[in-house]
Write an enzyme that holds these catalytic residues in place. Structure first.
Site, short mmCIF file in Angstrom:
data_model
loop_
_atom_site.label_atom_id
_atom_site.label_comp_id
_atom_site.label_asym_id
_atom_site.label_seq_id
_atom_site.Cartn_x
_atom_site.Cartn_y
_atom_site.Cartn_z
N GLY A 64 1.35 -1.47 0.26
CA GLY A 64 0.01 0.00 0.26
C GLY A 64 1.09 1.19 -0.10
N SER A 66 1.51 3.66 -3.69
CA SER A 66 1.30 4.52 -4.35
C SER A 66 -0.44 5.28 -4.11
CB SER A 66 1.50 4.81 -6.07
OG SER A 66 2.45 3.60 -6.04
N SER A 99 -1.18 -4.81 -6.09
CA SER A 99 -1.22 -6.06 -6.77
C SER A 99 -2.78 -6.91 -5.98
CB SER A 99 -0.25 -6.13 -7.50
OG SER A 99 0.49 -5.28 -8.44
N GLU A 184 12.33 -4.84 -3.27
CA GLU A 184 10.83 -5.10 -4.63
C GLU A 184 11.97 -5.21 -5.97
OE1 GLU A 184 6.82 -2.77 -5.95
OE2 GLU A 184 7.82 -2.48 -3.94
N ASN A 303 11.05 4.93 -14.05
CA ASN A 303 12.37 4.77 -14.29
C ASN A 303 13.24 6.42 -13.61
OD1 ASN A 303 11.79 2.83 -15.55
ND2 ASN A 303 13.33 2.57 -17.41
N GLU A 304 11.89 7.43 -13.74
CA GLU A 304 12.73 9.04 -14.13
C GLU A 304 12.82 8.87 -12.38
OE1 GLU A 304 10.72 8.58 -18.17
OE2 GLU A 304 9.73 7.94 -15.54
#
Length: 317
Positions: A64, A66, A99, A184, A303-304
């Protein structure tokens, strides 16, 4: 599975499961990061209650982190948890890209437990162990391009979480979540999502002997082997008790870039229509990879954001 195996041994099992396309989603997060986080930060009661169930494959976890208006900028989360008169936590807010929440028992939820401090955006965050069957929790599906239900939005509407379900220290959530992300971001799942496509392409290139296809296969194979070595080094560091956050972010960035490149390179040198209904196994593998490709660079941090973490760790920003 509770055998007290090392991170390197877990790596070997994980790699074989992924390469074989085995179903791993149910126990994946609990085994990969929630269990290690409980071992590092949980109370003895939390460990005794949850770890045996995780090891037995009977208790699944979600992440939990984003939120709808935060994305990878976790310091800007708005889900709040406040103590009530009984000492329990009352949680309100929402999480996204969660997910398998619709199949899961618990979540480790990052919440704000004290007001944001403009001078230190990372202060005031905590992690709670939340039973997803509690009243006030709504789980809404977020369907992906092929119609599959994998991601979810999880909404917390004044959910009362027992006071003893705080994980670690109140206000220590940023440090804890950073440690969790090292687990992760560094594993083989960060560059093997498109392995079924690469393997099928390898069989095709070997059968045709096409020089262009063989050249692409050679380049992709070299990158895959280099990524594997980087990922293995992080598993070894975890075995030593280290928290290789910067290296893990780098592997995740390079790994998910590789996954997208596999799709593009195979599509460039083959004339195979991508279709889930194709009689050609390469066509089916290509279609599945294309449909899932947008998620490769999202899950575990964009990626940023990852490049910013690496730059900061190297003292470049």
């Amino acid at each position: 599975g509770g055998h007290e195996r090392s991170a390197m041994e877990r790596y070997a099992v994980t790699e074989e499961l992924l390469a074989a396309g085995a179903p791993v989603a149910a126990h994946w997060i609990a085994d990969r990061q929630s269990g290690p986080n409980l071992l590092r930060y949980g109370t003895e009661e939390q460990r005794e209650t949850l770890l045996p169930r995780i090891a037995a494959g009977e208790c699944f976890f979600v992440i939990g982190m984003s939120e709808p208006d935060s994305g990878s900028d976790l310091a800007s989360i708005r889900t709040r948890a406040t103590r009530n008169a009984a000492g329990d936590w009352v949680v309100s807010g929402a999480k996204v890209w969660t997910s398998n929440a619709h199949h899961t028992h618990f979540g480790i939820v990052l919440v704000r437990t004290s007001p944001a401090d403009p001078a230190n955006r990372h202060a005031g965050l905590s992690q709670l162990l939340v039973d997803l069957s509690l009243p006030g929790i709504g789980i809404n599906p977020i369907r992906i391009l092929d119609g599959g239900h994998h991601f979810n939005e999880v909404v917390f509407d004044d959910v009362v979480v027992p006071g003893d379900m705080l994980l670690g220290e109140e206000g220590g959530g940023w440090h804890q979540v950073t440690a969790e992300l090292a687990f992760e971001r560094s594993g083989p799942e960060r560059f093997l999502s498109t392995y079924p496509l690469l393997a099928e392409f390898g069989r095709r290139a070997a059968a045709t002997g096409d020089a262009g296809q063989l050249a692409v296969l050679g380049r992709l194979s070299a990158r895959l082997l280099a990524l594997r070595q980087l990922s293995l080094r992080i598993a070894a560091a975890l075995d030593r008790g280290e928290l290789p956050n910067i290296a893990a972010a780098l592997v995740k960035d390079v790994g998910t870039t590789f996954e997208a490149d596999v799709v593009d390179e195979v599509r460039r040198v083959t004339d195979v229509p991508a279709s889930l209904d194709s009689p050609d196994p390469l066509g089916r593998a290509l279609a599945e990879a294309q449909l899932h490709a947008p998620g490769y660079t999202l899950r575990g941090g964009t990626n940023e954001i990852l490049r910013g973490i690496v730059a900061r760790g190297l003292g470049l920003r």
